[in-house]
Design an enzyme around this catalytic site. Structure first.
Site, mmCIF file in Angstrom:
data_model
loop_
_atom_site.group_PDB
_atom_site.id
_atom_site.type_symbol
_atom_site.label_atom_id
_atom_site.label_comp_id
_atom_site.label_asym_id
_atom_site.label_seq_id
_atom_site.Cartn_x
_atom_site.Cartn_y
_atom_site.Cartn_z
ATOM 1 C CE LYS A 97 -34.058 32.052 -35.248
ATOM 2 N NZ LYS A 97 -33.304 32.471 -34.051
ATOM 3 C CE LYS A 109 -26.820 31.627 -33.879
ATOM 4 N NZ LYS A 109 -28.169 32.221 -33.824
ATOM 5 C CG ASP A 148 -26.832 33.038 -30.315
ATOM 6 O OD1 ASP A 148 -27.934 33.122 -30.862
ATOM 7 O OD2 ASP A 148 -26.567 32.125 -29.505
ATOM 8 C CB THR A 201 -34.923 38.559 -29.200
ATOM 9 O OG1 THR A 201 -33.878 38.888 -30.099
ATOM 10 C CG2 THR A 201 -35.274 37.097 -29.346
HETATM 11 N N1 GLU Z 1 -28.654 35.137 -32.631
HETATM 12 C C1 GLU Z 1 -29.945 35.689 -32.911
HETATM 13 C C2 GLU Z 1 -30.860 34.585 -33.386
HETATM 14 O O1 GLU Z 1 -30.787 33.488 -32.892
HETATM 15 C C3 GLU Z 1 -29.888 36.896 -33.823
HETATM 16 C C4 GLU Z 1 -29.239 36.688 -35.159
HETATM 17 C C5 GLU Z 1 -29.072 37.957 -35.965
HETATM 18 O O2 GLU Z 1 -29.522 39.019 -35.550
HETATM 19 O O3 GLU Z 1 -28.473 37.855 -37.044
HETATM 20 O O4 GLU Z 1 -31.709 34.750 -34.221
#
Ligand code: GLU
Length: 449
Positions: free
Chosen positions: A114, A126, A166, A210
């Site tokens: 991603k 993560k 998240d 998002t």
């Molecule tokens: N948790 C979000 C994701 O799944 C954002 C991660 C971020 O901004 O570093 O992409």
């Protein structure tokens, strides 16, 4: 399928049998990459795939905290620095009761591709904890976050690893985490976290990014199909940050979210969610995140308890935006039977692999994958990092415009990658191929380690 790809998938199935979510995401991504491995025998020689499924580093730590009654609790914390080939590790923290290694690993693996798709220099990571935020007081959350950061701060930094939010981690948690980082390090390094408050280096539009990005991506899909967003009716699951952003941007662009599902059932509001209803959702969520029924009571609309809205016919677009494996084969069959043309994933891995492949095989349904559709969130995190390192602040309009361009580009590179390998308009394979290519080449050029 290429034999090397097949053998690595087989290896992951064996080695990670107790982590089904991780196995699922590896199968999903690698099922698209055979043509690249065929074209690059040097990748097999450098064992790129097997190296890719092993986090560069993953660690677990103890998080002790005291509740308001003076009782001590012990939770488990994790950070998985999955792949740093194209930039500092980057990815959110999830605080949820069901978190364990398999969830963190699946999210970290997915994040790698991603982040690559955003076009920005960010590696994949993560983290999180099995801490359950439900029913905790502010003070309890603060003490938990301070303890979590005390364990983590040595291993992160603006050029090392940049956590964010998240599920279960929003602006409040990021604030407490950053406060503790600053206290421990004694430096102003606000680029160490993203999703910060605006008073200490957060980016405008990050909370909405998002959801907004997902709608921008949808617009690109519609454009490709000679269609427009005007008047489109959308059914979503989830009404957290992401779902809320979808509702708001859809309303702004002349579409409407007419169905949304929560943990207790789904709402049908034929007029769509807009205006003060958006504020009501924020209040409702803050009071009790587990129930959306109060919305139906307030606005006199239909509430269907204990059900999901997959299969409703009077919409044009489905956007699962709640959590992983929300749409199983049973729901996918209903979706296919509904005649709805657009299935746009938003949450990380919201569809089981069998359901996703089933939907992709249907004539007349366009399927878009979450790793592309929700990449605007981490994309704006990347923009927050840029603003922090340059010590400047972009306006909401500037960030929104950059987000839009990013989503246009993600859609474009995905469509082109699929086209290049003769796959037609396959956005799922295209996103996997485009995200994978950059990471694989960066790993290859940096040598084997
Ligand atoms: N948790 C979000 C994701 O799944 C954002 C991660 C971020 O901004 O570093 O992409």
């Amino acid at each position: 399928m290429n034999a090397y790809v097949e053998s690595v998938i087989e290896y992951v199935k064996q080695a990670h049998a107790s982590e089904p979510e991780f196995v699922q995401t590896v199968e999903e991504v690698f099922s698209s990459v055979s043509p690249i491995i065929d074209a690059h025998p040097e990748y097999e020689k450098a064992d790129i795939l097997k190296r890719m499924v092993e986090p560069e580093r993953m660690f677990t730590f103890r998080v002790n905290w005291m509740d308001d009654n003076g009782n001590w609790h012990t939770n488990r914390g994790w950070r998985c620095q999955f792949n740093g080939a194209i930039g500092p590790f980057k990815g959110g923290l999830r605080f949820q009761k069901n978190v364990y290694e398999g969830i963190i690993k699946f999210l970290g693996f997915e994040q790698t591709f991603k982040n690559s798709l955003t076009g920005l220099p960010m590696g994949g990571a993560k983290g999180g904890s099995d801490f359950d935020p439900a029913g905790k007081s502010d003070a309890e959350v603060m003490r938990f976050c301070q303890s979590f950061m005390t364990a983590l701060y040595r291993y992160i930094g603006p050029d090392v690893d940049v956590p964010a939010g998240d599920m279960g981690v929003g602006g409040r948690e990021i604030g407490y985490l950053y406060g503790q980082y600053r206290r421990l390090k004694g430096v102003w390094e606000n680029g160490v976290l993203t999703g910060k408050g605006l008073t200490y280096g957060g980016s405008l539009i990050r909370p909405e990014a998002t959801g907004y990005g997902a709608v921008y991506y949808l617009c690109e899909v519609l454009k490709h199909e000679n269609d427009t967003i005007e008047g489109k009716r959308i059914a979503i699951s989830g009404y957290g940050n992401v779902g809320w952003g979808i509702m708001k941007k859809a309303a702004e662009l002349g579409a409407k979210v007419t169905y949304f599902a929560g943990p207790d059932g789904y709402i049908h509001d034929p007029d769509g969610v807009s205006g003060e209803k958006l504020d009501f959702i924020l209040e409702m969520r803050a009071k009790d995140p587990m129930h959306c029924k109060p919305y139906a009571d307030k606005y006199g609309v239909e509430f269907v308890p204990g059900a999901k809205c997959w299969g409703v016919k009077d919409v044009d677009v489905y956007m699962p935006a709640a959590t992983q494996n929300d749409v199983t084969m049973e729901s996918a069959e209903k979706i296919a039977a509904s005649g709805v043309k657009y299935y746009i994933e938003v949450a990380n891995m919201p569809t089981t692999n069998d359901a996703l492949n089933f939907l992709r095989a249907q004539d007349g349904i366009v399927v878009a994958p979450s790793k592309a559709v929700n990449a605007g969130g981490v994309g704006v995190s990347g923009l927050e990092m840029s603003q922090n390192s340059e010590r400047l602040v972009w306006t909401a309009e500037e960030v929104d415009e950059k987000l839009k361009q990013m989503m246009v580009n993600i859609h474009k590179v995905s469509a082109e990658a699929a086209e290049e390998y003769g796959l037609g308009y396959d956005l799922v394979a295209g996103a996997n191929i485009a995200g994978f290519k950059k990471v694989a080449q960066a790993m290859y050029e940096q040598g084997v380690f």
